[in-house]
Design a protein around this motif. Structure first.
Motif, PDB file in Angstrom:
ATOM      1  N   MET A   1      66.921  12.508   2.516  1.00 48.00           N
ATOM      2  CA  MET A   1      67.957  12.948   1.615  1.00 48.00           C
ATOM      3  C   MET A   1      67.421  14.178   1.094  1.00 48.00           C
ATOM      4  SD  MET A   1      70.189  10.222   1.401  1.00 48.00           S
ATOM      5  CE  MET A   1      71.393  11.270   1.132  1.00 48.00           C
ATOM      6  N   GLY A   2      66.451  14.691   1.557  1.00 45.02           N
ATOM      7  CA  GLY A   2      65.963  16.110   1.213  1.00 45.02           C
ATOM      8  C   GLY A   2      64.476  16.029   0.270  1.00 45.02           C
ATOM      9  N   ALA A   3      64.092  14.708  -0.105  1.00 43.23           N
ATOM     10  CA  ALA A   3      63.014  14.901  -0.909  1.00 43.23           C
ATOM     11  C   ALA A   3      61.629  15.205  -0.173  1.00 43.23           C
ATOM     12  CB  ALA A   3      62.444  13.291  -1.370  1.00 43.23           C
ATOM     13  N   SER A   4      60.886  16.073  -0.611  1.00 41.65           N
ATOM     14  CA  SER A   4      59.508  16.445  -0.173  1.00 41.65           C
ATOM     15  C   SER A   4      58.400  15.555  -0.853  1.00 41.65           C
ATOM     16  CB  SER A   4      59.418  17.847  -0.188  1.00 41.65           C
ATOM     17  OG  SER A   4      59.456  18.391  -1.603  1.00 41.65           O
ATOM     18  N   PHE A   5      58.558  15.267  -1.843  1.00 38.06           N
ATOM     19  CA  PHE A   5      57.396  13.875  -2.600  1.00 38.06           C
ATOM     20  C   PHE A   5      58.135  13.247  -3.386  1.00 38.06           C
ATOM     21  CE2 PHE A   5      57.634  17.928  -5.105  1.00 38.06           C
ATOM     22  CZ  PHE A   5      57.658  17.216  -6.413  1.00 38.06           C
ATOM     23  N   ILE A   6      57.297  12.326  -4.098  1.00 37.42           N
ATOM     24  CA  ILE A   6      57.620  11.427  -4.883  1.00 37.42           C
ATOM     25  C   ILE A   6      56.629  11.435  -6.105  1.00 37.42           C
ATOM     26  CG2 ILE A   6      56.637   9.400  -3.889  1.00 37.42           C
ATOM     27  CD1 ILE A   6      59.190   7.733  -5.073  1.00 37.42           C
ATOM     28  N   ASN A   7      57.201  11.022  -7.370  1.00 40.18           N
ATOM     29  CA  ASN A   7      56.269  11.102  -8.428  1.00 40.18           C
ATOM     30  C   ASN A   7      56.388   9.712  -9.014  1.00 40.18           C
ATOM     31  OD1 ASN A   7      54.638  11.604 -10.635  1.00 40.18           O
ATOM     32  ND2 ASN A   7      56.044  13.006 -11.731  1.00 40.18           N
ATOM     33  N   ILE A   8      55.298   8.871  -9.066  1.00 41.78           N
ATOM     34  CA  ILE A   8      55.406   7.658  -9.659  1.00 41.78           C
ATOM     35  C   ILE A   8      54.567   7.557 -10.699  1.00 41.78           C
ATOM     36  CG2 ILE A   8      54.704   5.196  -9.221  1.00 41.78           C
ATOM     37  CD1 ILE A   8      55.171   5.890  -6.243  1.00 41.78           C
ATOM     38  N   ILE A   9      55.137   7.526 -12.119  1.00 37.58           N
ATOM     39  CA  ILE A   9      54.447   7.434 -13.266  1.00 37.58           C
ATOM     40  C   ILE A   9      54.726   6.121 -13.814  1.00 37.58           C
ATOM     41  CG2 ILE A   9      54.248   9.690 -13.650  1.00 37.58           C
ATOM     42  CD1 ILE A   9      56.387   9.840 -15.524  1.00 37.58           C
ATOM     43  N   PRO A  10      53.836   5.524 -14.776  1.00 30.14           N
ATOM     44  CA  PRO A  10      53.978   4.351 -15.416  1.00 30.14           C
ATOM     45  C   PRO A  10      55.086   4.447 -16.632  1.00 30.14           C
ATOM     46  CG  PRO A  10      51.781   5.124 -15.969  1.00 30.14           C
ATOM     47  CD  PRO A  10      52.587   5.782 -14.899  1.00 30.14           C
ATOM     48  N   LEU A  11      56.016   3.690 -16.800  1.00 34.87           N
ATOM     49  CA  LEU A  11      57.122   3.859 -18.001  1.00 34.87           C
ATOM     50  C   LEU A  11      56.405   3.423 -19.164  1.00 34.87           C
ATOM     51  CD1 LEU A  11      60.219   2.839 -16.444  1.00 34.87           C
ATOM     52  CD2 LEU A  11      59.340   5.164 -16.982  1.00 34.87           C
ATOM     53  N   ILE A  12      56.743   3.864 -20.619  1.00 33.93           N
ATOM     54  CA  ILE A  12      56.112   3.279 -21.672  1.00 33.93           C
ATOM     55  C   ILE A  12      57.089   2.040 -22.146  1.00 33.93           C
ATOM     56  CG2 ILE A  12      55.627   3.642 -24.290  1.00 33.93           C
ATOM     57  CD1 ILE A  12      55.259   6.718 -23.147  1.00 33.93           C
ATOM     58  N   PRO A  13      56.776   0.940 -22.109  1.00 26.76           N
ATOM     59  CA  PRO A  13      57.426  -0.337 -22.352  1.00 26.76           C
ATOM     60  C   PRO A  13      58.196  -0.026 -23.777  1.00 26.76           C
ATOM     61  CG  PRO A  13      55.286  -1.020 -21.554  1.00 26.76           C
ATOM     62  CD  PRO A  13      55.339   0.520 -21.746  1.00 26.76           C
ATOM     63  N   GLN A  14      59.588   0.122 -23.771  1.00 26.47           N
ATOM     64  CA  GLN A  14      60.298   0.013 -25.111  1.00 26.47           C
ATOM     65  C   GLN A  14      61.410  -0.800 -24.894  1.00 26.47           C
ATOM     66  OE1 GLN A  14      60.456   4.232 -26.551  1.00 26.47           O
ATOM     67  NE2 GLN A  14      59.242   4.915 -24.761  1.00 26.47           N
ATOM     68  N   HIS A  15      62.048  -0.759 -26.202  1.00 18.99           N
ATOM     69  CA  HIS A  15      63.357  -1.452 -26.429  1.00 18.99           C
ATOM     70  C   HIS A  15      63.284  -2.951 -25.651  1.00 18.99           C
ATOM     71  CE1 HIS A  15      67.539  -1.848 -27.462  1.00 18.99           C
ATOM     72  NE2 HIS A  15      67.995  -1.760 -26.263  1.00 18.99           N
TER      73      HIS A  15
END
Length: 76
Positions: A1-15
């Motif tokens: 779909m045109g992506a050249s890289f991916i960024n995987i970061i941990p989410l801060i658990p909220q709500h």
């Protein structure tokens, strides 16, 4: 779909997820390694891009914007 890289970061658990722990460094590394089978993984990020200054790998303007630099813990 045109992506050249991916960024995987941990989410801060909220709500609704506030009782869940964030992934540890080992789990985050495993997710990034698995994703690299499909796309290069952008590993410069630590948690949130909201405080980013400049272009990753290029000029860093942090010292010009803030009085002091906080020590950040990287997840990989």
């Amino acid at each position: 779909m045109g992506a050249s890289f991916i960024n995987i970061i941990p989410l801060i658990p909220q709500h609704e997820f506030r009782n869940h722990r964030p992934p540890d460094c080992r789990e985050l590394k495993a997710a990034r390694t698995a994703a690299e089978e499909y796309l290069p993984v952008f590993r410069h990020c630590r948690q949130c891009r909201a405080d980013a200054c400049g272009i990753p790998g290029g000029t860093d303007f942090t010292d010009k914007l803030y009085d002091q630099r906080l020590i950040a813990v990287s997840h990989g």
